[in-house]
Structures are given as structure tokens and as C-alpha cells.
Write an enzyme that holds these catalytic residues in place. Structure first.
Site, PDB file in Angstrom:
ATOM      1  N   ARG A  25       0.818  -1.225   0.000  1.00 46.96           N
ATOM      2  CA  ARG A  25       0.000   0.000   0.000  1.00 46.96           C
ATOM      3  C   ARG A  25       0.850   1.273   0.000  1.00 46.96           C
ATOM      4  O   ARG A  25       0.473   2.267  -0.627  1.00 46.96           O
ATOM      5  CB  ARG A  25      -0.987  -0.035   1.166  1.00 46.96           C
ATOM      6  N   ARG A  72      12.280 -22.794   1.554  1.00 48.39           N
ATOM      7  CA  ARG A  72      13.743 -22.835   1.688  1.00 48.39           C
ATOM      8  C   ARG A  72      14.250 -23.295   0.321  1.00 48.39           C
ATOM      9  O   ARG A  72      13.710 -24.226  -0.258  1.00 48.39           O
ATOM     10  CB  ARG A  72      14.157 -23.793   2.794  1.00 48.39           C
ATOM     11  N   ASP A 127      13.081 -16.354  15.770  1.00 50.36           N
ATOM     12  CA  ASP A 127      14.266 -16.693  16.577  1.00 50.36           C
ATOM     13  C   ASP A 127      14.949 -15.466  17.195  1.00 50.36           C
ATOM     14  O   ASP A 127      15.722 -15.592  18.130  1.00 50.36           O
ATOM     15  CB  ASP A 127      15.308 -17.427  15.706  1.00 50.36           C
ATOM     16  N   ARG A 171      17.046 -22.888  17.160  1.00 52.45           N
ATOM     17  CA  ARG A 171      18.083 -23.881  16.837  1.00 52.45           C
ATOM     18  C   ARG A 171      19.443 -23.432  17.350  1.00 52.45           C
ATOM     19  O   ARG A 171      20.189 -24.195  17.925  1.00 52.45           O
ATOM     20  CB  ARG A 171      18.154 -24.090  15.315  1.00 52.45           C
TER      21      ARG A 171
HETATM   22  P1  ATP Z   1      14.387 -18.326  10.021  1.00 47.78           P
HETATM   23  O1  ATP Z   1      15.342 -17.589  10.915  1.00 47.78           O
HETATM   24  O2  ATP Z   1      12.979 -18.031  10.363  1.00 47.78           O
HETATM   25  O3  ATP Z   1      14.692 -19.788   9.896  1.00 47.78           O
HETATM   26  P2  ATP Z   1      15.860 -17.657   7.646  1.00 47.78           P
HETATM   27  O4  ATP Z   1      15.672 -16.561   6.671  1.00 47.78           O
HETATM   28  O5  ATP Z   1      17.122 -17.616   8.468  1.00 47.78           O
HETATM   29  O6  ATP Z   1      14.561 -17.693   8.545  1.00 47.78           O
HETATM   30  P3  ATP Z   1      16.894 -19.937   6.143  1.00 47.78           P
HETATM   31  O7  ATP Z   1      16.269 -21.262   5.897  1.00 47.78           O
HETATM   32  O8  ATP Z   1      18.190 -19.914   6.873  1.00 47.78           O
HETATM   33  O9  ATP Z   1      15.777 -19.065   6.885  1.00 47.78           O
HETATM   34  O10 ATP Z   1      17.129 -19.186   4.753  1.00 47.78           O
HETATM   35  C1  ATP Z   1      16.065 -19.000   3.848  1.00 47.78           C
HETATM   36  C2  ATP Z   1      16.565 -19.035   2.424  1.00 47.78           C
HETATM   37  O11 ATP Z   1      17.523 -17.988   2.202  1.00 47.78           O
HETATM   38  C3  ATP Z   1      17.312 -20.305   2.025  1.00 47.78           C
HETATM   39  O12 ATP Z   1      16.447 -21.363   1.731  1.00 47.78           O
HETATM   40  C4  ATP Z   1      18.053 -19.815   0.782  1.00 47.78           C
HETATM   41  O13 ATP Z   1      17.194 -19.776  -0.329  1.00 47.78           O
HETATM   42  C5  ATP Z   1      18.413 -18.384   1.158  1.00 47.78           C
HETATM   43  N1  ATP Z   1      19.813 -18.368   1.625  1.00 47.78           N
HETATM   44  C6  ATP Z   1      20.302 -18.822   2.796  1.00 47.78           C
HETATM   45  N2  ATP Z   1      21.631 -18.698   2.842  1.00 47.78           N
HETATM   46  C7  ATP Z   1      22.021 -18.168   1.656  1.00 47.78           C
HETATM   47  C8  ATP Z   1      23.266 -17.818   1.079  1.00 47.78           C
HETATM   48  N3  ATP Z   1      24.420 -17.975   1.740  1.00 47.78           N
HETATM   49  N4  ATP Z   1      23.277 -17.274  -0.170  1.00 47.78           N
HETATM   50  C9  ATP Z   1      22.120 -17.091  -0.829  1.00 47.78           C
HETATM   51  N5  ATP Z   1      20.907 -17.416  -0.349  1.00 47.78           N
HETATM   52  C10 ATP Z   1      20.847 -17.950   0.875  1.00 47.78           C
END
Ligand code: ATP
Length: 323
Positions: A25, A72, A127, A171
Site C-alpha cells: 500500500r 527454503r 528466533d 536452533r
Molecule cells: P528463520 O530464521 O525463520 O529460519 P531464515 O531466513 O534464516 O529464517 P533460512 O532457511 O536460513 O531461513 O534461509 C532462507 C533461504 O535464504 C534459504 O532457503 C536460501 O534460499 C536463502 N539463503 C540462505 N543462505 C544463503 C546464502 N548464503 N546465499 C544465498 N541465499 C541464501
């Protein structure tokens, strides 16, 4: 006219929808065309990108999860995957991307911005382990869910003189366990940041009973060295010697699904609006979060290269308060 897309990535968090709504928005208000990417980076690679109007984001502010879906995606961690994502956005004329998510998601955002694409991040993870925001979207609601579980367990624990253990999410970061444990008056708190001897925990619970308490509650983060399974096994093996049973409850994904509380709706709204503002000003490659109560932009390279520390003095305080 600018075309800006928004996506949610990683674990869903209550309040993400408030951020999506605010981004769409406020973006429309700036005269931009707004787009939603479905299923996180996976959808960005496969081109699941659709226009979002003001009505499309109606009726979502009170809902948990994310209307855009999350995923993911290992492919996005490769340069080839990110090139495919860039090609999809180029094909649709998208000139900027807002990424709502936690640590991994913001690392992905950083990598994309390093390839020259305008990206702004919004700090969101239950987290609360993301550098660049003292508190992230979803934490408060998740903590309230954990707290309600502690309060309920305390009632039944007092009635039956049983020890209960509640496992909450986290975690690598014990923020939720620590804060919910303090707010719920737990007798013991176990987090990944600090080793805890099960024997010491058993001794603390024994002391609680000896001090006249009718209940004993342990709150443990899933990533703690001895989590729910480890503790249950320990108490089972040593049951005779320890002299009491431990009942275990794992909260799991129940914590994620709550309807966002007022704090997360407001935080999501403010950070979402701040993200379009940053995009408009050309302040790219930053994460929007809150620092000392103020909305603040932190460069994504600083975000991904720093670790947010937990204030372990609170763990010591919790121990004193448990007497
Ligand atoms: P949460 O803290 O809630 O688990 P998060 O964003 O830390 O959320 P992750 O599963 O760690 O969740 O990351 C989400 C997505 O971000 C991954 O599935 C991947 O697509 C992308 N990602 C993670 N690390 C990298 C990286 N080093 N380079 C590029 N993309 C990444």
C-alpha cells in the site's frame, strides 16, 4: 513507473502479512506497481511473480503465516540460481526487491544486492537472531504462545507435583527460551549458548521442591545441548535416583501459527513502510529493523557478517529468581 516486488523467505513469522500489506500500500501510494513473489526465492527463480493491488492485501493483517508463501531454496545459494532469479525479474520489468525474512534470507538478499540489484530487507524471524534489529517481526507473538503454554503447564504441574519441561523453538539462539522462561517464572532455562548439565538441572528442581514449591518447570530451546529428547531420556534412565518424573511438551510449530499480536502488526507495518521509503530514497542493500526503539537501516554486509549476542546476564537473573 517503478515496479517493485516483495517476497517472504525462510520460516514464516506472525506479522509478515502486516509487512506485506504496508509494503504494497505504501508502494502504490508512491505511484509504483507492486508485485508479490510466491514461495520465496524458489518462486523468484521459477517466475511465480504476480501483481498485487490494495485489495489483494486486504484482510490479512490479523492472519499468521504469510499470504505469499515461503520456502527454503538451496538453488538460490548458487550464483547460477540467483542469475535465473535476476532474469525473471528483468523479464517482468521489476526494478527492486523487498525481502522479508531472517538470517538466511537476508544473506540471500545481500548476495543479490552484490550482483547490483536494488534490494531492501525487512527483519523477520521468531528466533530473534538477526543482527541489525533488536527485535524482529514474529518474536513477540511466538513468545506469548510459549508463555501461555508455560502458564498452563504450571497449573497442572502444581496439581500433580510433577516436573514439566517445555521445548520452544531456537536452533542456535536461546532468546525465546530465555525470555519466555523469565516471563513464565521457570525453575530452569536451557539454551544453545550455554552448556547445562542435566544433573545440575535435576538438582535445581529438587531444590525447588525442597523450598516448598509445588511445581518445577524447565524451558529448553530446541537447539540446546540437552533438548527435550535428551532430557527425557536422562530423567527416564535416572528416574529411581532422581525421585521424580519429567513430563515433556514440545511446542514446535504451534509457536509460528499464532495470529499476530498488536506489537508484531505494528512492527511489521512500520518496517514495511520504512522499506519502501528506503527504496524510494535509493538506500539499497540495507536491512530495516529497530535499534534502541528507532527504525534503523543497517547495511546488509554488516548484518550478515555480525552475530547478535544474547544477554547472558538475564540467565543469571533467572537463576536467582527461581529460588
Ligand atoms: P528463520 O530464521 O525463520 O529460519 P531464515 O531466513 O534464516 O529464517 P533460512 O532457511 O536460513 O531461513 O534461509 C532462507 C533461504 O535464504 C534459504 O532457503 C536460501 O534460499 C536463502 N539463503 C540462505 N543462505 C544463503 C546464502 N548464503 N546465499 C544465498 N541465499 C541464501
Amino acid at each position: 513507473m517503478k515496479r517493485i516486488a516483495v517476497l517472504t523467505s525462510g520460516g514464516d513469522a506472525p506479522g509478515m502479512n502486516a509487512a506485506i500489506r504496508a509494503i504494497v500500500r505504501t508502494g502504490l501510494d508512491k505511484g509504483w506497481e507492486m508485485f508479490g513473489v510466491h514461495n520465496g526465492y524458489s518462486g523468484l527463480i521459477s517466475g511465480e511473480i504476480a501483481p498485487l493491488g490494495a485489495r489483494d492485501v486486504g484482510g490479512i493483517i490479523q492472519k499468521g503465516g504469510t499470504m505469499l508463501g515461503s520456502a527454503r531454496c538451496r538453488e538460490f545459494e548458487t550464483e547460477e540460481g540467483r542469475r535465473k532469479a535476476l532474469a525473471q525479474m528483468e523479464q517482468q520489468g521489476i526494478g527492486g526487491l523487498i525481502v522479508i525474512g531472517g538470517n538466511g534470507s537476508q544473506t540471500g538478499a545481500y548476495e543479490l544486492s552484490r550482483m547490483g540489484f536494488p534490494v531492501v530487507g525487512v527483519a523477520s524471524t521468531i528466533d530473534n537472531d538477526l543482527y541489525g534489529s533488536d527485535i524482529t517481526i514474529g518474536v513477540q507473538t511466538a513468545m506469548d504462545v510459549a508463555l501461555e503454554a508455560i502458564d498452563r503447564l504450571k497449573v497442572t504441574a502444581s496439581s500433580h507435583h510433577r516436573a514439566f519441561l517445555l521445548e520452544v523453538m531456537g536452533r542456535k539462539c536461546g532468546y525465546l527460551a530465555l525470555m519466555a522462561g523469565i516471563a513464565g517464572g521457570a525453575e530452569a532455562i536451557m539454551i544453545p549458548e550455554q552448556k547445562t548439565d542435566p544433573e545440575k538441572v535435576a538438582a535445581d528442581l529438587r531444590k525447588a521442591y525442597d523450598n516448598g514449591k509445588a511445581h518445577a518447570i524447565i524451558v529448553v530451546a530446541e537447539g540446546a545441548q540437552n533438548n527435550a529428547d535428551g532430557m527425557a531420556q536422562y530423567f527416564q534412565i535416572h528416574r529411581e535416583r532422581l525421585g521424580f518424573e519429567l513430563r515433556v511438551t514440545k511446542l514446535g510449530h504451534v509457536q509460528r501459527g499464532g495470529s499476530p499480536g498488536s506489537f508484531d502488526r505494528i512492527l511489521g507495518t512500520q518496517l514495511g513502510a520504512a522499506a519502501t521509503e528506503a527504496m524510494e530514497k535509493g538506500n539499497k542493500g540495507v536491512l530495516m529493523g529497530t535499534i534502541k526503539g528507532e527504525i534503523a537501516a543497517t547495511p546488509l554486509d554488516v548484518v550478515v557478517n555480525n552475530k547478535k549476542d544474547l544477554d547472558l546476564r538475564l540467565l543469571e537473573l533467572a537463576k536467582v529468581l527461581a529460588t
